[in-house]
Design a protein around this motif. Structure first.
Motif, PDB file in Angstrom:
ATOM      1  N   MET A  31       0.835  -1.203   0.000  1.00 59.69           N
ATOM      2  CA  MET A  31       0.000   0.000   0.000  1.00 59.69           C
ATOM      3  C   MET A  31       0.868   1.251   0.000  1.00 59.69           C
ATOM      4  O   MET A  31       0.578   2.222  -0.714  1.00 59.69           O
ATOM      5  CB  MET A  31      -0.937   0.000   1.215  1.00 59.69           C
ATOM      6  CG  MET A  31      -2.018  -1.043   1.139  1.00 59.69           C
ATOM      7  SD  MET A  31      -2.959  -1.099   2.693  1.00 59.69           S
ATOM      8  CE  MET A  31      -4.076  -2.453   2.346  1.00 59.69           C
ATOM      9  N   ALA A  32       1.936   1.221   0.795  1.00 56.41           N
ATOM     10  CA  ALA A  32       2.860   2.362   0.844  1.00 56.41           C
ATOM     11  C   ALA A  32       3.496   2.591  -0.522  1.00 56.41           C
ATOM     12  O   ALA A  32       3.575   3.729  -0.993  1.00 56.41           O
ATOM     13  CB  ALA A  32       3.942   2.110   1.897  1.00 56.41           C
ATOM     14  N   SER A  33       3.902   1.530  -1.156  1.00 52.10           N
ATOM     15  CA  SER A  33       4.526   1.640  -2.473  1.00 52.10           C
ATOM     16  C   SER A  33       3.538   2.218  -3.481  1.00 52.10           C
ATOM     17  O   SER A  33       3.878   3.112  -4.260  1.00 52.10           O
ATOM     18  CB  SER A  33       5.021   0.265  -2.919  1.00 52.10           C
ATOM     19  OG  SER A  33       5.620   0.329  -4.183  1.00 52.10           O
ATOM     20  N   GLU A  83       3.100   5.860  -2.843  1.00 47.05           N
ATOM     21  CA  GLU A  83       4.288   6.613  -3.238  1.00 47.05           C
ATOM     22  C   GLU A  83       4.317   6.870  -4.739  1.00 47.05           C
ATOM     23  O   GLU A  83       4.551   7.996  -5.173  1.00 47.05           O
ATOM     24  CB  GLU A  83       5.541   5.853  -2.801  1.00 47.05           C
ATOM     25  CG  GLU A  83       6.812   6.641  -2.894  1.00 47.05           C
ATOM     26  CD  GLU A  83       7.952   5.954  -2.182  1.00 47.05           C
ATOM     27  OE1 GLU A  83       8.678   6.653  -1.469  1.00 47.05           O
ATOM     28  OE2 GLU A  83       8.116   4.720  -2.340  1.00 47.05           O
ATOM     29  N   VAL A  84       4.044   5.838  -5.539  1.00 42.15           N
ATOM     30  CA  VAL A  84       4.101   6.025  -6.997  1.00 42.15           C
ATOM     31  C   VAL A  84       2.873   6.760  -7.530  1.00 42.15           C
ATOM     32  O   VAL A  84       2.909   7.301  -8.634  1.00 42.15           O
ATOM     33  CB  VAL A  84       4.315   4.693  -7.767  1.00 42.15           C
ATOM     34  CG1 VAL A  84       5.617   4.045  -7.375  1.00 42.15           C
ATOM     35  CG2 VAL A  84       3.149   3.750  -7.591  1.00 42.15           C
ATOM     36  N   THR A  85       1.808   6.811  -6.736  1.00 46.44           N
ATOM     37  CA  THR A  85       0.586   7.484  -7.161  1.00 46.44           C
ATOM     38  C   THR A  85       0.584   8.957  -6.758  1.00 46.44           C
ATOM     39  O   THR A  85      -0.272   9.715  -7.197  1.00 46.44           O
ATOM     40  CB  THR A  85      -0.649   6.738  -6.590  1.00 46.44           C
ATOM     41  OG1 THR A  85      -0.543   5.356  -6.943  1.00 46.44           O
ATOM     42  CG2 THR A  85      -1.952   7.267  -7.156  1.00 46.44           C
ATOM     43  N   SER A 114      -1.035  -5.168  -5.318  1.00 45.49           N
ATOM     44  CA  SER A 114      -0.120  -4.030  -5.450  1.00 45.49           C
ATOM     45  C   SER A 114      -0.754  -2.854  -6.185  1.00 45.49           C
ATOM     46  O   SER A 114      -0.097  -1.852  -6.441  1.00 45.49           O
ATOM     47  CB  SER A 114       1.154  -4.465  -6.172  1.00 45.49           C
ATOM     48  OG  SER A 114       0.839  -4.966  -7.446  1.00 45.49           O
ATOM     49  N   SER A 115      -2.030  -2.985  -6.503  1.00 45.36           N
ATOM     50  CA  SER A 115      -2.713  -1.921  -7.222  1.00 45.36           C
ATOM     51  C   SER A 115      -4.061  -1.643  -6.562  1.00 45.36           C
ATOM     52  O   SER A 115      -4.756  -2.578  -6.141  1.00 45.36           O
ATOM     53  CB  SER A 115      -2.913  -2.334  -8.678  1.00 45.36           C
ATOM     54  OG  SER A 115      -3.528  -1.297  -9.389  1.00 45.36           O
ATOM     55  N   TYR A 116      -4.378  -0.371  -6.468  1.00 46.77           N
ATOM     56  CA  TYR A 116      -5.630   0.049  -5.844  1.00 46.77           C
ATOM     57  C   TYR A 116      -6.278   1.107  -6.714  1.00 46.77           C
ATOM     58  O   TYR A 116      -5.615   1.790  -7.487  1.00 46.77           O
ATOM     59  CB  TYR A 116      -5.357   0.600  -4.433  1.00 46.77           C
ATOM     60  CG  TYR A 116      -4.731  -0.444  -3.543  1.00 46.77           C
ATOM     61  CD1 TYR A 116      -5.517  -1.311  -2.811  1.00 46.77           C
ATOM     62  CD2 TYR A 116      -3.346  -0.591  -3.471  1.00 46.77           C
ATOM     63  CE1 TYR A 116      -4.950  -2.299  -2.017  1.00 46.77           C
ATOM     64  CE2 TYR A 116      -2.767  -1.573  -2.681  1.00 46.77           C
ATOM     65  CZ  TYR A 116      -3.576  -2.416  -1.959  1.00 46.77           C
ATOM     66  OH  TYR A 116      -3.016  -3.391  -1.184  1.00 46.77           O
ATOM     67  N   ILE A 146      -7.475   2.606   2.214  1.00 44.10           N
ATOM     68  CA  ILE A 146      -7.862   2.701   3.626  1.00 44.10           C
ATOM     69  C   ILE A 146      -8.921   1.647   3.958  1.00 44.10           C
ATOM     70  O   ILE A 146      -8.861   1.006   5.012  1.00 44.10           O
ATOM     71  CB  ILE A 146      -8.375   4.121   3.975  1.00 44.10           C
ATOM     72  CG1 ILE A 146      -7.336   5.194   3.639  1.00 44.10           C
ATOM     73  CG2 ILE A 146      -8.809   4.199   5.435  1.00 44.10           C
ATOM     74  CD1 ILE A 146      -6.023   5.073   4.364  1.00 44.10           C
ATOM     75  N   LYS A 147      -9.873   1.440   3.059  1.00 45.12           N
ATOM     76  CA  LYS A 147     -10.892   0.402   3.290  1.00 45.12           C
ATOM     77  C   LYS A 147     -10.259  -0.983   3.361  1.00 45.12           C
ATOM     78  O   LYS A 147     -10.630  -1.805   4.205  1.00 45.12           O
ATOM     79  CB  LYS A 147     -11.950   0.448   2.190  1.00 45.12           C
ATOM     80  CG  LYS A 147     -12.913   1.613   2.329  1.00 45.12           C
ATOM     81  CD  LYS A 147     -13.944   1.623   1.213  1.00 45.12           C
ATOM     82  CE  LYS A 147     -14.914   2.772   1.393  1.00 45.12           C
ATOM     83  NZ  LYS A 147     -15.915   2.849   0.315  1.00 45.12           N
TER      84      LYS A 147
END
Length: 171
Positions: free
Chosen positions: A28-30, A33-35, A79-81, A88-89
């Motif tokens: 999620m952090a990654s 960061e890239v988003t 790895s994708s949201y 957060i959900k």
């Protein structure tokens, strides 16, 4: 001190769950960061470290009582949201799973009259109340601040502030 085979398995399963949570938060952090959500990235990097600390507490407990912890392999998390709110959900859902697992181990400790493990788990019970409340509060920010770009930016700033606070108070 001796614990039952069932309790040892339950605690080793919890180690695996904490390791998976740490990896999820790292992913999620990654993604954040890239988003472009640096506040979210900082927050979830800190959350990943916190989950690793939880895992280590259980490892040390098992090893200290001579039960030998098992270090698990961990499958890759998503790895994708779709959105910061979606992250957060997903994090809240993860914490709810961890809470449920901790409660099952507490129930087992009652059933087996394993008072030492019960006392050890009290910290985790209290921690999970805080963890779920944290993510519920963040989700409320989307309702309060909105889901437009400005609202999301404010949520990201909030996460940055929370990451700063948690790094100085991490247990």
């Amino acid at each position: 001190m001796r614990i039952s085979t069932k309790m040892k398995k339950a605690l080793n399963d919890q180690i695996a769950l904490e390791a998976a949570a740490s990896n999820s938060y790292l992913a999620m952090a990654s993604w954040c960061e890239v988003t472009g959500y640096q506040g979210g990235a900082d927050y979830f990097y800190a959350q990943s470290d916190e989950e690793k600390t939880h895992m280590l507490k259980i490892i040390h407990y098992l090893n200290d009582i001579g039960a030998n912890a098992t270090i698990p392999t961990v499958k890759a998390p998503p790895s994708s949201y779709k959105s910061l709110e979606g992250v957060i959900k997903a994090a809240l859902k993860n914490e709810q799973s961890v809470t449920k697992a901790i409660h099952k181990i507490v129930e087992l400790s009652h059933k087996e009259k394993d008072h030492c493990t019960y006392a050890f788990l009290e910290w985790f019970v209290n921690e999970q109340v805080q963890e779920e409340t944290k993510f519920e509060t963040i989700l409320q920010k989307f309702d309060l601040l909105g889901r437009d770009k400005l609202g999301i930016n404010e949520v990201d700033k909030f996460l940055a502030a929370e990451a700063g606070d948690s790094s100085s108070t991490a247990a």
